[in-house]
Design a protein around this motif. Structure first.
Motif, PDB file in Angstrom:
ATOM      1  N   ALA A 242       0.825  -1.204   0.000  1.00 45.83           N
ATOM      2  CA  ALA A 242       0.000   0.000   0.000  1.00 45.83           C
ATOM      3  C   ALA A 242       0.861   1.257   0.000  1.00 45.83           C
ATOM      4  CB  ALA A 242      -0.926   0.000   1.214  1.00 45.83           C
ATOM      5  N   ARG A 243       1.857   1.273   0.874  1.00 43.32           N
ATOM      6  CA  ARG A 243       2.704   2.456   0.977  1.00 43.32           C
ATOM      7  C   ARG A 243       3.510   2.703  -0.303  1.00 43.32           C
ATOM      8  NH1 ARG A 243      -0.446   3.844   4.046  1.00 43.32           N
ATOM      9  NH2 ARG A 243      -0.208   4.204   6.294  1.00 43.32           N
ATOM     10  N   ALA A 244       3.907   1.622  -0.969  1.00 43.14           N
ATOM     11  CA  ALA A 244       4.665   1.755  -2.218  1.00 43.14           C
ATOM     12  C   ALA A 244       3.839   2.436  -3.304  1.00 43.14           C
ATOM     13  CB  ALA A 244       5.135   0.391  -2.701  1.00 43.14           C
ATOM     14  N   ASN A 245       2.532   2.420  -3.136  1.00 45.87           N
ATOM     15  CA  ASN A 245       1.643   3.010  -4.136  1.00 45.87           C
ATOM     16  C   ASN A 245       0.828   4.185  -3.593  1.00 45.87           C
ATOM     17  OD1 ASN A 245       1.626   1.163  -6.724  1.00 45.87           O
ATOM     18  ND2 ASN A 245       1.768  -0.217  -4.970  1.00 45.87           N
ATOM     19  N   ASN A 246       1.272   4.730  -2.453  1.00 51.28           N
ATOM     20  CA  ASN A 246       0.591   5.872  -1.837  1.00 51.28           C
ATOM     21  C   ASN A 246      -0.884   5.572  -1.570  1.00 51.28           C
ATOM     22  OD1 ASN A 246       2.905   7.638  -1.874  1.00 51.28           O
ATOM     23  ND2 ASN A 246       2.585   7.878  -4.076  1.00 51.28           N
ATOM     24  N   ALA A 247      -1.162   4.302  -1.252  1.00 55.50           N
ATOM     25  CA  ALA A 247      -2.532   3.896  -0.935  1.00 55.50           C
ATOM     26  C   ALA A 247      -2.724   3.860   0.572  1.00 55.50           C
ATOM     27  CB  ALA A 247      -2.825   2.525  -1.533  1.00 55.50           C
ATOM     28  N   LEU A 248      -3.945   3.972   1.017  1.00 54.28           N
ATOM     29  CA  LEU A 248      -4.276   3.818   2.423  1.00 54.28           C
ATOM     30  C   LEU A 248      -4.323   2.326   2.761  1.00 54.28           C
ATOM     31  CD1 LEU A 248      -7.111   6.501   2.591  1.00 54.28           C
ATOM     32  CD2 LEU A 248      -4.749   6.749   3.383  1.00 54.28           C
ATOM     33  N   PHE A 249      -4.215   2.022   4.055  1.00 57.65           N
ATOM     34  CA  PHE A 249      -4.175   0.618   4.470  1.00 57.65           C
ATOM     35  C   PHE A 249      -5.152   0.368   5.600  1.00 57.65           C
ATOM     36  CE2 PHE A 249      -2.264  -2.794   7.160  1.00 57.65           C
ATOM     37  CZ  PHE A 249      -2.384  -3.830   6.243  1.00 57.65           C
ATOM     38  N   TYR A 250      -5.937  -0.701   5.442  1.00 52.45           N
ATOM     39  CA  TYR A 250      -6.811  -1.142   6.530  1.00 52.45           C
ATOM     40  C   TYR A 250      -6.368  -2.533   6.968  1.00 52.45           C
ATOM     41  CZ  TYR A 250     -10.686  -2.493   9.444  1.00 52.45           C
ATOM     42  OH  TYR A 250     -11.430  -2.911  10.519  1.00 52.45           O
ATOM     43  N   PRO A 251      -5.942  -2.689   8.232  1.00 56.08           N
ATOM     44  CA  PRO A 251      -5.450  -3.983   8.693  1.00 56.08           C
ATOM     45  C   PRO A 251      -6.553  -4.901   9.215  1.00 56.08           C
ATOM     46  CG  PRO A 251      -5.084  -2.337  10.399  1.00 56.08           C
ATOM     47  CD  PRO A 251      -5.731  -1.626   9.236  1.00 56.08           C
ATOM     48  N   VAL A 252      -6.497  -6.154   8.748  1.00 58.69           N
ATOM     49  CA  VAL A 252      -7.276  -7.223   9.368  1.00 58.69           C
ATOM     50  C   VAL A 252      -6.316  -7.881  10.352  1.00 58.69           C
ATOM     51  CG1 VAL A 252      -8.456  -9.418   8.989  1.00 58.69           C
ATOM     52  CG2 VAL A 252      -8.781  -7.523   7.383  1.00 58.69           C
ATOM     53  N   VAL A 253      -6.528  -7.648  11.625  1.00 53.18           N
ATOM     54  CA  VAL A 253      -5.559  -8.032  12.656  1.00 53.18           C
ATOM     55  C   VAL A 253      -5.614  -9.537  12.912  1.00 53.18           C
ATOM     56  CG1 VAL A 253      -4.832  -7.670  15.044  1.00 53.18           C
ATOM     57  CG2 VAL A 253      -5.796  -5.762  13.720  1.00 53.18           C
ATOM     58  N   PRO A 254      -4.474 -10.236  12.779  1.00 54.69           N
ATOM     59  CA  PRO A 254      -4.455 -11.677  13.061  1.00 54.69           C
ATOM     60  C   PRO A 254      -4.962 -11.981  14.470  1.00 54.69           C
ATOM     61  CG  PRO A 254      -2.437 -11.022  11.951  1.00 54.69           C
ATOM     62  CD  PRO A 254      -3.170  -9.757  12.287  1.00 54.69           C
ATOM     63  N   GLY A 255      -5.894 -12.918  14.542  1.00 55.74           N
ATOM     64  CA  GLY A 255      -6.505 -13.246  15.823  1.00 55.74           C
ATOM     65  C   GLY A 255      -7.735 -12.421  16.135  1.00 55.74           C
ATOM     66  N   LYS A 256      -7.922 -11.321  15.388  1.00 55.96           N
ATOM     67  CA  LYS A 256      -9.088 -10.458  15.590  1.00 55.96           C
ATOM     68  C   LYS A 256      -9.774 -10.178  14.252  1.00 55.96           C
ATOM     69  CE  LYS A 256      -7.143  -8.046  19.625  1.00 55.96           C
ATOM     70  NZ  LYS A 256      -6.778  -6.713  20.182  1.00 55.96           N
ATOM     71  N   GLU A 257      -9.820 -11.224  13.408  1.00 54.63           N
ATOM     72  CA  GLU A 257     -10.330 -11.034  12.058  1.00 54.63           C
ATOM     73  C   GLU A 257     -11.802 -10.611  12.029  1.00 54.63           C
ATOM     74  OE1 GLU A 257      -6.872 -13.922  11.851  1.00 54.63           O
ATOM     75  OE2 GLU A 257      -8.692 -13.746  13.080  1.00 54.63           O
ATOM     76  N   THR A 258     -12.629 -11.289  12.815  1.00 59.65           N
ATOM     77  CA  THR A 258     -14.058 -10.952  12.815  1.00 59.65           C
ATOM     78  C   THR A 258     -14.279  -9.522  13.286  1.00 59.65           C
ATOM     79  OG1 THR A 258     -14.700 -13.254  13.191  1.00 59.65           O
ATOM     80  CG2 THR A 258     -16.314 -11.559  13.761  1.00 59.65           C
ATOM     81  N   GLU A 259     -13.593  -9.152  14.366  1.00 59.39           N
ATOM     82  CA  GLU A 259     -13.716  -7.781  14.879  1.00 59.39           C
ATOM     83  C   GLU A 259     -13.240  -6.765  13.843  1.00 59.39           C
ATOM     84  OE1 GLU A 259     -12.479 -10.299  18.539  1.00 59.39           O
ATOM     85  OE2 GLU A 259     -12.315 -10.389  16.353  1.00 59.39           O
ATOM     86  N   SER A 260     -12.176  -7.115  13.111  1.00 67.71           N
ATOM     87  CA  SER A 260     -11.637  -6.199  12.099  1.00 67.71           C
ATOM     88  C   SER A 260     -12.626  -5.967  10.966  1.00 67.71           C
ATOM     89  CB  SER A 260     -10.332  -6.756  11.543  1.00 67.71           C
ATOM     90  OG  SER A 260      -9.340  -6.861  12.545  1.00 67.71           O
ATOM     91  N   TRP A 261     -13.228  -7.051  10.480  1.00 62.02           N
ATOM     92  CA  TRP A 261     -14.200  -6.907   9.384  1.00 62.02           C
ATOM     93  C   TRP A 261     -15.450  -6.176   9.854  1.00 62.02           C
ATOM     94  CZ3 TRP A 261     -13.260  -7.171   4.445  1.00 62.02           C
ATOM     95  CH2 TRP A 261     -12.168  -7.926   3.996  1.00 62.02           C
ATOM     96  N   LYS A 262     -15.878  -6.414  11.085  1.00 61.73           N
ATOM     97  CA  LYS A 262     -17.040  -5.686  11.613  1.00 61.73           C
ATOM     98  C   LYS A 262     -16.745  -4.192  11.711  1.00 61.73           C
ATOM     99  CE  LYS A 262     -20.530  -5.815  15.294  1.00 61.73           C
ATOM    100  NZ  LYS A 262     -20.655  -4.364  15.415  1.00 61.73           N
ATOM    101  N   ARG A 263     -15.536  -3.856  12.149  1.00 61.65           N
ATOM    102  CA  ARG A 263     -15.159  -2.442  12.244  1.00 61.65           C
ATOM    103  C   ARG A 263     -15.111  -1.792  10.863  1.00 61.65           C
ATOM    104  NH1 ARG A 263      -9.811  -1.299  15.496  1.00 61.65           N
ATOM    105  NH2 ARG A 263      -8.972  -2.640  13.851  1.00 61.65           N
TER     106      ARG A 263
END
Length: 301
Positions: A242-263
């Motif tokens: 993402a950074r190499a292309n000046n894009a924004l990044f949204y992390p799906v946190v390992p171990g907290k995948e469901t919470e990440s997608w809900k957020r």
């Protein structure tokens, strides 16, 4: 590689925004079963690691699930295991086991011109003049093919994480969507079609189309406005792409995948569309993400 990447190069914006999504470990909870049941056995079998199989498994799981190299291309991870992690593992040292080194294969992995896929290996084998180089590359190709077959035989019926489908339904009407992954394209297409979510994306890009950074470049460069491209991923390599292309990044946190997608569904994607994602909000999410993946394995602490 041009013929493989044409589908990405042909992407033309139909919306004002682009969302790129990783697959293994991000959309699907497939990384654990792939590493433990497909990659580990054939890494041991193809490279003669039977005397230190337990250590090899620990290295494999750490490198691709629980470290900063999580989700990296399989060849980069294999090189890290054989050249760095396994030789320094306590079991290997105690038993005096000599981990096989493959300098010609390692050089191919490190060459930025290499396409790190089965087709890339076949090309390198055909061009190799040194018999030892040819032997090492053929060994790596044999390993990669056996891993792919194991994935085909074993990995099926694993649905997307909760809230993935809801997110795709929310994203697709207002943003172009592509899949960017280091997984072979055949496996990606099978998994996305199996669960009827391929219909939400314009292109499914696997390792044959280059790196994730290249995927984003081919699809997004000079086509979307600043802060209108979002990469969704679960590994540091996704953030780097993402950074190499000046894009924004949204992390799906390992171990907290469901919470990440809900957020993402309830909050983060709306902020992205409204121009309120970049800055403090994104930095907070990335800090949480970075804190969950160590650089050094537990046996080195």
């Amino acid at each position: 590689m041009a013929e493989y990447t044409q589908a990405l190069r042909d992407v033309r914006p139909t919306k004002d925004y682009l969302v790129a999504i990783d697959s293994d470990g991000c959309v699907f909870d497939t990384m654990g079963i792939k590493q433990r049941e497909c990659f580990c056995p054939w890494t041991v079998g193809c490279f003669g690691l039977q005397p230190v199989a337990e250590a090899a498994r620990e290295c494999r799981v750490f490198a691709d699930l629980f470290s900063k190299t999580r989700g990296a291309n399989r060849h980069k991870t294999l090189k890290r295991i054989l050249s760095e992690l396994l030789p320094n593992h306590p079991m290997v040292k105690q038993r005096g086991f000599k981990v096989p080194q493959l300098p010609h294969y390692f050089a191919w992995v490190d060459d930025p011109k290499s396409v790190l896929s089965n087709d890339g290996l076949k090309k390198a084998i055909a061009e190799a003049k040194d018999p030892q180089a040819k032997k090492e590359l053929e060994q790596a190709l044999d390993w990669s093919k056996k891993v792919n077959q194991a994935v085909t035989d074993i990995v099926r019926g694993i649905p997307p994480f909760p809230y993935v489908r809801e997110c795709l339904e929310k994203i697709q009407p207002v943003a172009d969507v592509i899949v960017v992954s280091a997984t072979p394209g055949e496996a990606l297409v099978r998994e996305w079609q199996e669960h009827d979510i391929a219909k939400y994306v314009a292109v499914i890009a696997g390792q044959e189309m280059g790196t994730k950074a290249q995927h984003l470049e081919y699809a997004a460069k000079d086509r979307y406005a600043k802060d209108h491209v979002l990469m969704i991923g679960d590994a540091p390599g996704d953030l780097k792409a993402a950074r190499a292309n000046n894009a924004l990044f949204y992390p799906v946190v390992p171990g907290k995948e469901t919470e990440s997608w809900k957020r993402l569904h309830d909050e983060a994607f709306d902020r992205f569309i409204k121009g309120k994602y970049a800055g403090e909000y994104e930095q907070k999410l990335i800090a949480e993400f970075n804190s969950c993946l160590p650089e050094k394995p537990p046996w080195e602490k």
